[in-house]
Design a protein around this motif. Structure first.
Motif, short mmCIF file in Angstrom:
data_model
loop_
_atom_site.label_atom_id
_atom_site.label_comp_id
_atom_site.label_asym_id
_atom_site.label_seq_id
_atom_site.Cartn_x
_atom_site.Cartn_y
_atom_site.Cartn_z
N HIS A 234 -2.75 -6.17 -0.19
CA HIS A 234 -3.07 -4.80 -0.64
C HIS A 234 -3.23 -4.69 -2.16
O HIS A 234 -2.52 -5.34 -2.92
CB HIS A 234 -1.98 -3.83 -0.17
N MET B 124 0.86 -1.19 0.00
CA MET B 124 0.00 0.00 0.00
C MET B 124 0.89 1.22 0.00
O MET B 124 1.66 1.44 0.90
CB MET B 124 -0.84 -0.07 1.26
N HIS C 234 1.31 -9.82 -0.12
CA HIS C 234 0.27 -9.50 0.87
C HIS C 234 -0.99 -9.08 0.12
O HIS C 234 -1.00 -9.09 -1.11
CB HIS C 234 0.75 -8.44 1.87
N ASP D 88 -2.46 -2.59 -4.41
CA ASP D 88 -1.39 -2.17 -5.34
C ASP D 88 -0.37 -3.29 -5.57
O ASP D 88 0.64 -3.09 -6.26
CB ASP D 88 -0.70 -0.88 -4.85
N HIS D 89 -0.63 -4.47 -4.99
CA HIS D 89 0.20 -5.66 -5.21
C HIS D 89 -0.60 -6.82 -5.81
O HIS D 89 -0.02 -7.78 -6.31
CB HIS D 89 0.83 -6.13 -3.89
N ASP E 74 6.04 -5.44 1.18
CA ASP E 74 5.95 -4.17 1.90
C ASP E 74 6.47 -4.24 3.33
O ASP E 74 6.23 -3.32 4.12
CB ASP E 74 4.51 -3.64 1.88
N HIS F 28 3.80 -5.89 7.95
CA HIS F 28 3.07 -4.81 7.27
C HIS F 28 1.56 -5.08 7.33
O HIS F 28 0.75 -4.17 7.38
CB HIS F 28 3.58 -4.77 5.82
ZN LIG Z 1 1.07 -2.85 1.18
#
Ligand SMILES: [Zn+2]
Length: 298
Positions: free
Chosen positions: A91, A1, A89, A93-94, A185, A166
């Motif tokens: 989030h 993120m 993870h 944006d991944h 992250d 994270h």
């Molecule tokens: Zn993240």
């Protein structure tokens, strides 16, 4: 993120059809790290790619509008199909490309909690935003509690769960032969890291993840951070020391029953802001995150 809050707010307020505009200018930059390993940078979390005779193994996939460009960048370095994807993870944006990539038959791997988070609507409390539930094709098909090892392309790549770092589902991936580590992250290189305490991230877990990678690294290890430029052991050590010093200061103030406003006013990050405070999080935002982590004690 990793989104400036304002950018995130604007993005979330736009209708879906308008969102690709934001990605129109994004180009995928490819950097070779070892004979079989590449790093791709576009928008969102840094991507790792293992290529070779056995096919392509991808780590993270940024945003859905970038999938075609990411696959084109992979085509330029390998004529083999993408077979496996690992999410570091949950989030967005991944994992934003998961649905596109999952639909094409690629097998998605992640730590158990990543699938749990993606399967339902999940908030990122700090940014007052919520995501999901993800489409079925976007969900990891194979999940693991602690580790999974990929025996591919002449290497052994082990994904290891880093508890409560994270988020509660982070993995780092260690390519033993290539001497490359993707930290997701758990590592923001050159900027204060976001820690998602709302999904059980903690500063203690972030420090533990950095300590783990410092143990398995040497001076020639190439370290892919979740955000920021390609890195190495010396830079990771500086990051780890920054986290230790700032969290020790803030924890002492929490023990002394200081309020968040008092802790922010004391500027506990002062010595580090020049080097780390000009990125995604402002110093006072990072202080709030570490304070929240210290008060949660997870
Ligand atoms: Zn993240």
């Amino acid at each position: 993120m990793k989104f400036a809050f304002i950018v995130l707010s604007v993005l979330l307020s736009l209708p879906a059809a308008a969102q690709p505009d934001r990605f129109d200018k994004v180009q995928i930059k490819t950097t070779q790290l070892a004979q079989n390993i590449y790093m791709l940078e576009g928008e969102g979390g840094n991507i790792g790619v293992s290529v070779g005779e056995d096919g392509v193994f991808l780590i993270d996939d940024q945003f859905a509008p970038l999938t075609a460009r990411i696959l084109a960048a992979i085509k330029a370095i390998s004529d083999k199909p993408v077979r496996f994807l690992l999410n570091t993870h949950w989030h967005f944006d991944h994992t934003g490309g998961n649905e596109n990539i999952g639909k094409s038959g690629v097998v998605i791997f992640a730590q158990d909690n990543v699938r749990k988070r993606l399967a339902v609507k999940t908030p990122i409390e700090f940014f007052k935003a919520a995501y999901g539930p993800s489409a079925p094709a976007a969900l990891p098909v194979v999940t693991f509690a602690e580790t999974v090892t990929f025996h591919l392309n002449g290497d052994e790549a082990t994904a290891m769960h880093m508890p409560n770092a994270h988020t509660d589902g982070d993995s780092i991936i260690h390519f033993r032969n290539a001497n490359v580590v993707h930290m997701g992250d758990t590592y923001f290189n050159g900027l204060y890291p976001f820690i998602d305490t709302g999904t059980n991230g903690s500063v203690k877990g972030m420090i533990a993840a950095a300590d783990r990678v410092l143990i398995i690294s040497d001076d020639t290890t190439k370290i892919i951070p979740g955000h920021g430029p390609l890195s190495n052991k010396a830079e990771l050590k500086a990051y780890r020391d920054m986290l230790v010093k700032i969290s020790a200061k803030i924890e002492a103030m929490v023990k002394a029953k200081k309020t968040l406003a008092q802790v922010i006013a004391a500027k506990p990050t002062r010595d580090f802001d020049e080097a780390w405070g000009k990125g995604f999080l402002k110093p006072e935002q990072f202080v709030e995150i570490v304070y929240t982590s210290a008060t949660k004690r997870n």
